[in-house]
Motif scaffolding. Structure first.
Motif, short mmCIF file in Angstrom:
data_model
loop_
_atom_site.label_atom_id
_atom_site.label_comp_id
_atom_site.label_asym_id
_atom_site.label_seq_id
_atom_site.Cartn_x
_atom_site.Cartn_y
_atom_site.Cartn_z
N CYS A 189 4.31 11.50 -3.79
CA CYS A 189 3.33 10.96 -2.85
C CYS A 189 2.59 12.07 -2.12
N ARG A 244 2.53 -4.68 -3.97
CA ARG A 244 2.05 -3.31 -4.11
C ARG A 244 2.49 -2.72 -5.45
N SER A 265 -2.50 12.24 -4.59
CA SER A 265 -2.91 10.87 -4.92
C SER A 265 -3.75 10.89 -6.19
N LEU A 267 -4.56 5.45 -6.08
CA LEU A 267 -3.11 5.28 -5.90
C LEU A 267 -2.60 6.24 -4.83
N TYR A 321 -2.23 2.44 -12.36
CA TYR A 321 -1.66 3.60 -13.06
C TYR A 321 -1.98 3.51 -14.56
N TRP A 351 0.02 -1.15 -8.15
CA TRP A 351 0.13 0.27 -8.48
C TRP A 351 0.31 0.46 -9.98
#
Length: 516
Positions: A315, A156, A318, A322, A164, A160
């Motif tokens: 978090c 992950r 989003s 992501l 990004y 990510w």
């Protein structure tokens, strides 16, 4: 990103409520009633409500109050914004229960694309950005307030990081969202004075963030290490930090993720940080948004030592595909000291910040937290006291070549760090056998556990006296975390004095501890 993106829906409702009140205030009796109600507001949002009601009574246009509403939604905590919404809803019903003066308006921040937006989009495409081809639902940033954070793993984290980087290098939607924040001057650190205009300024910052992430060392922070760093922050709450030393960074560029998010006092959850060296060129026109909302030009470093740019990740929003997004920009300067964090707390409610210092307090809290993580990750380089264990996950050579083709220049390693459960026993075994920890000079006849704590370690013990004589405070000391460890002879019985002391202790009045 700033709170303007987190509270988009609240701002739209506030604009709608204001328009309703302003439309109703076209009637003179309603305008007089609004002025009367403005003097009777109480609670956290009272100042905002007073100004809003008086504005509606004297100047009934939605656009004129847009800045007031935006400033309130950005600077205040979400709980305060929702309190204001509830009070305004009650006023709406009391003044116009049949919704005679209600009309549907569009949120001015989410209107149709006009000629200016089209020109801005074309300008971004000229600078190398493109529209996103992947199908998505909703805007560029979507709220995920109730989403559970999934514990990351090496696969992950690599995915990510790649997404990004791609978002910051190519995404036209992301750039347009950033441009809206720039236009309202809500980015804490940005090249507002860029000579080539708004779009070039946005692309400059996005490309720099992509470069930091593409060459970042990937780190996963286990829950045990995250809790140790948080305990370290709490113990240091009432003390100034030691001067920031870039040598304490685990890598010049890094990207770390937390297994368990850090909960800020405003409810925001921080799940990671991205950092890298940064020296602002004078020709890019960088400005820093101060707590008083004024822009201050950023002067380039006078020496050759670069600063460290840190992007906190949340978090609760989003970004494209992501489960997180950039939340706040932090800046760590070599030798910088943060004053005691408690000075920003409300003495009557330690879990809240003083009025006007919420954003600054959150920034300092995040900076203290990431510094604690850095110092723990590099403690073994400055001391023989080792408290952490780690595992390195290496990417296969074929996949590493594929990552390079995508613009990732890092090795692809993911390091997983956690607190070694045997650190306390190992520390005790490494202590000199003739040392007496009882403090009275007599050998201990029992064993007990000493709590985790910090100590100041001098790297220049043979020169300490000379350095302090020449200039007090010139000898740098490191903060070393000592793990919880047993004290006393290995064959001695365990002491029950703490248990007996608790039994004899009278019940204490409950106190609310500060939420660091």
């Amino acid at each position: 990103m700033t709170n303007i993106l987190a509270h988009g829906e609240e701002m739209a409702v506030l604009h709608q409520m204001y328009d309703h009140l302003a439309n109703a205030a076209l009637s003179r009796p309603v305008a007089d009633q609004l002025l009367q109600l403005s003097s009777g507001q109480h609670g956290p949002p009272s100042s905002f409500l007073k100004r809003l009601l008086r504005f509606a009574a004297t100047n009934p246009t939605t656009e004129s109050a847009s800045r007031l509403i935006t400033d309130f939604a950005v600077s205040e905590e979400q709980e305060t914004v929702r309190t204001a919404l509830a009070q305004l809803a009650g006023l709406e019903w009391a003044l116009d229960s049949d919704d005679v003066h209600q009309r549907v308006i569009l949120d001015p921040t989410v209107g149709a694309v006009d000629e200016i937006d089209a020109a801005k989009s074309l300008r971004f495409q000229e600078l190398g950005l493109r529209p996103d081809t992947a199908p998505r639902i909703g805007g560029c940033l979507t709220s995920t307030d109730n989403a559970a954070w999934k514990t990351p793993d090496q696969h992950r984290i690599r995915t990510w990081r790649r997404r990004y980087v791609e978002a910051h290098r190519q995404s036209l939607d992301w750039a347009q969202t950033k441009a809206e924040v720039y236009r309202r001057e809500r980015e804490r650190l940005a090249p507002y004075g860029h000579p080539d205009g708004l779009e070039a300024a946005v692309v400059t910052q996005l490309r720099q963030e992509a470069d930091r992430a593409s060459s970042a060392r990937l780190i996963q922070i286990g829950d045990s290490l995250g809790q140790m760093a948080l305990r370290r922050v709490v113990r240091r709450t009432e003390k100034s930090t030691t001067p920031f030393d870039p040598a304490h960074l685990p890598a010049s560029r890094g990207m770390l993720f937390l297994d368990i998010p850090l909960a800020l006092p405003n409810g925001r959850r921080i799940v990671g940080y991205v950092w890298g060296p940064w020296s602002p060129p004078a020709e890019e026109g960088w400005f820093l948004l101060r707590p008083d909302r004024l822009l201050e030009p950023v002067e380039p470093p006078s020496d050759d030592a670069p600063w460290t740019w840190v992007t906190a990740l949340t978090c609760d929003e989003s970004l494209l595909q992501l489960p997180f997004s950039p939340y706040e920009t932090l800046l760590a300067r070599p030798g910088e000291v943060l004053e005691p964090e408690t000075r920003l707390r409300d003495p009557h409610d330690p879990e809240r910040y003083l009025s006007g210092s919420g954003r600054q307090g959150g920034q300092e809290l995040m900076l203290r937290h990431v510094r604690a993580l850095w110092e723990l990750l590099t403690q073994h380089k400055r001391s023989t006291v080792r408290v952490l264990a780690h595992q390195v996950h290496q990417l296969k050579p074929s996949k590493r070549e594929a990552e390079r083709r995508r613009g990732i220049s890092d090795s692809g390693q993911v390091e997983n760090w956690w607190v070694d459960p045997d650190a306390g026993e190992r520390f005790r075994e490494e202590q000199p056998s003739q040392a007496r920890e009882g403090g009275t000079g007599r050998p201990l006849a029992v064993r007990y556990w000493r709590e985790e704590h910090e100590r100041q370690q001098c790297p220049n013990s043979h020169r300490h006296a000379l350095l302090e004589t020449e200039k007090p405070g010139s000898c740098p000391h490191y903060e070393i975390t000592i793990p919880e460890h047993p004290v006393g002879p290995a064959d001695a019985p365990w002491s029950d004095r703490l248990r007996r002391a608790r039994l004899r202790r009278p019940p204490a009045t409950p106190r609310r501890a500060a939420n660091a």
